[in-house]
Design an enzyme around this catalytic site. Structure first.
Site, short mmCIF file in Angstrom:
data_model
loop_
_atom_site.label_atom_id
_atom_site.label_comp_id
_atom_site.label_asym_id
_atom_site.label_seq_id
_atom_site.Cartn_x
_atom_site.Cartn_y
_atom_site.Cartn_z
N HIS A 189 0.85 -1.20 0.00
CA HIS A 189 0.00 0.00 0.00
C HIS A 189 0.88 1.25 0.00
O HIS A 189 1.98 1.22 0.54
CB HIS A 189 -0.90 -0.03 1.25
CG HIS A 189 -1.84 1.11 1.32
ND1 HIS A 189 -1.47 2.35 1.81
CD2 HIS A 189 -3.14 1.22 0.94
CE1 HIS A 189 -2.52 3.17 1.71
NE2 HIS A 189 -3.53 2.51 1.20
N ASP A 315 -11.12 2.03 -0.85
CA ASP A 315 -10.20 2.93 -0.15
C ASP A 315 -10.94 3.80 0.87
O ASP A 315 -10.66 4.98 1.02
CB ASP A 315 -9.40 3.80 -1.12
CG ASP A 315 -8.07 4.25 -0.53
OD1 ASP A 315 -7.71 3.75 0.55
OD2 ASP A 315 -7.42 5.08 -1.14
C1 1DF Z 1 -5.01 9.01 1.22
C2 1DF Z 1 -5.21 8.09 0.19
C3 1DF Z 1 -4.56 8.55 2.45
C4 1DF Z 1 -4.96 6.76 0.40
C5 1DF Z 1 -4.35 7.20 2.66
O1 1DF Z 1 -3.87 6.71 3.84
C6 1DF Z 1 -4.60 6.28 1.65
C7 1DF Z 1 -5.26 10.42 0.99
C8 1DF Z 1 -3.30 7.61 4.78
O2 1DF Z 1 -6.09 10.75 0.13
O3 1DF Z 1 -4.64 11.25 1.68
O4 1DF Z 1 -4.55 4.98 1.93
N1 1DF Z 1 -5.04 5.89 -0.72
O5 1DF Z 1 -4.75 4.70 -0.66
O6 1DF Z 1 -5.32 6.40 -1.85
MN MN Z 2 -5.44 3.32 0.66
#
Ligand code: 1DF
Ligand code: MN
Length: 354
Positions: A189, A315
């Site tokens: 991730h 997500d």
């Molecule tokens: C964000 C996106 C934050 C994802 C995440 O974890 C995350 C974000 C802190 O938009 O700031 O898992 N993502 O997987 O796209």
């Molecule tokens: Mn994510």
């Protein structure tokens, strides 16, 4: 079960919708984060990510913080409202990977115990991935075994780099060895960008999920591939979100240039591998659509990977948009492929007992 019965279109739908990259945070982790954020010399990427969500008064940030810590009514209400039957939960990025080694190693079992307790409270709604502290590869291997034995957990999550270090470094390979032996896929991730690459991204406001995450996690997956991890551990399975962080789109060029680089002996780090980069992608990886509710990208990824290797993810709570479930339902797929995408592939990859 404590939640109300589903008011969804379940009877008309011959599959359950399983979302496979769904984030949570124990309150205890946020307390540790607060201490880290209060120090001088905080990692810039971390400060700009969790420092933002934990302090911003914006509606988006406040909403995300409320959702992250809930593993009961609020989350299940959101699942019901968006037609998600099961969430496969993962400790939100960066998990323990921003902590010092000692803190990370002592915190991780608590996080996994808390996840297991939530799954036990809602066994028909939640499954989960083991969180790890890669700072200690031997402890990580043990934690995989502990959670497999004690809780029947069948997969793990690693939030990309650990303080600028990559899993292509052989010191981390005991984690791969254990994951392969236990047949537990590792979900790679995204994390915020490490200090050594963040400057030109953050200057333009592009370091986060908009672009920086994908660039860095794609790089990480590629480093794992080119370092020969899958020649050493041929049965290791990994999962990438965000349509494979665009790597399927790169595959042709990766194969051509990898071969050219090997032949010219240009880099010590690029040694011959048994298979082409694209072959490892297609044979060792699974890909979720997290963050990308877009038919053409989904269909391309399915054509490249095979329909048995592309899985649904929302997500949550970072991209909680119930209408995206409908957008994906309307993508032109046969009933069989749709069932693979929303249900069957997740059952197989995460070894769900549904
Ligand atoms: C964000 C996106 C934050 C994802 C995440 O974890 C995350 C974000 C802190 O938009 O700031 O898992 N993502 O997987 O796209
Ligand atoms: Mn994510």
């Amino acid at each position: 079960m404590t939640h109300s019965p589903q008011k969804l279109d379940l009877p008309t739908r011959p599959y359950r919708r399983i979302a496979t990259e769904e984030a949570f945070s124990p309150p205890e982790m946020l307390e540790i984060y607060r201490k880290i954020l209060a120090k001088d010399n905080v990692d810039v990427g971390f400060k700009n990510l969790m420092g933002f969500y934990m302090s911003s008064p914006s509606e988006r940030a406040q909403h995300i913080m409320r959702c992250l810590v809930d593993l009961d009514e609020l989350r299940i209400a959101h699942m019901d409202a968006s037609g998600i039957d099961i969430q496969v939960l993962a400790l939100t990025s960066p998990g323990a990977q921003i902590m010092d080694r000692e803190t990370a190693v002592s915190f991780i079992p608590n996080a996994n115990d808390e996840l297991a307790a939530a799954i036990k409270r809602h066994p028909t709604r939640f499954a989960g991935m083991v969180a790890l502290a890669p700072q200690d590869p031997a402890a990580s291997a043990k934690e995989l075994q502990r959670c497999a034995d004690l809780y029947g957990m069948r997969s793990a999550v690693i939030n990309s780099h650990t303080q600028g270090e990559y899993l292509s470094d052989k010191k981390f390979w005991p984690i791969f060895e254990a994951a392969e032996a236990l047949n537990m896929p590792i979900y790679l991730h995204p994390n915020s960008l490490p200090a050594q690459m963040i400057d030109p991204f953050i200057e333009a406001g592009l370091d986060g999920a908009i672009y920086g995450f994908g660039v860095e996690t794609g790089l990480h997956a590629l480093r794992i591939i080119t370092s020969g991890v899958f020649d050493q551990f041929p049965n290791l399975k990994m999962v990438l979100g965000h349509m494979g962080e665009a790597l399927p789109f790169w595959a042709y060029r990766l194969d051509y240039m990898h071969n050219a680089t090997v032949r010219s002996k240009r880099y010590e780090a690029i040694q011959p591998t048994k298979r082409k980069p694209s072959e490892y992608l297609k044979e060792n990886f699974y890909i979720t659509n997290s963050g990308v509710a877009w038919g053409p990208a989904l269909q391309f990824t399915q054509a490249f990977m095979g329909t048995d290797r592309v899985l649904y993810a929302m997500d949550y709570p970072y991209q909680y948009l119930p209408e995206e479930v409908d957008m994906l339902e309307r993508v032109d797929m046969t009933p069989e492929v749709k069932r693979q995408f929303f249900q069957d592939n997740a059952v197989k990859v995460f070894d769900l007992k549904i």
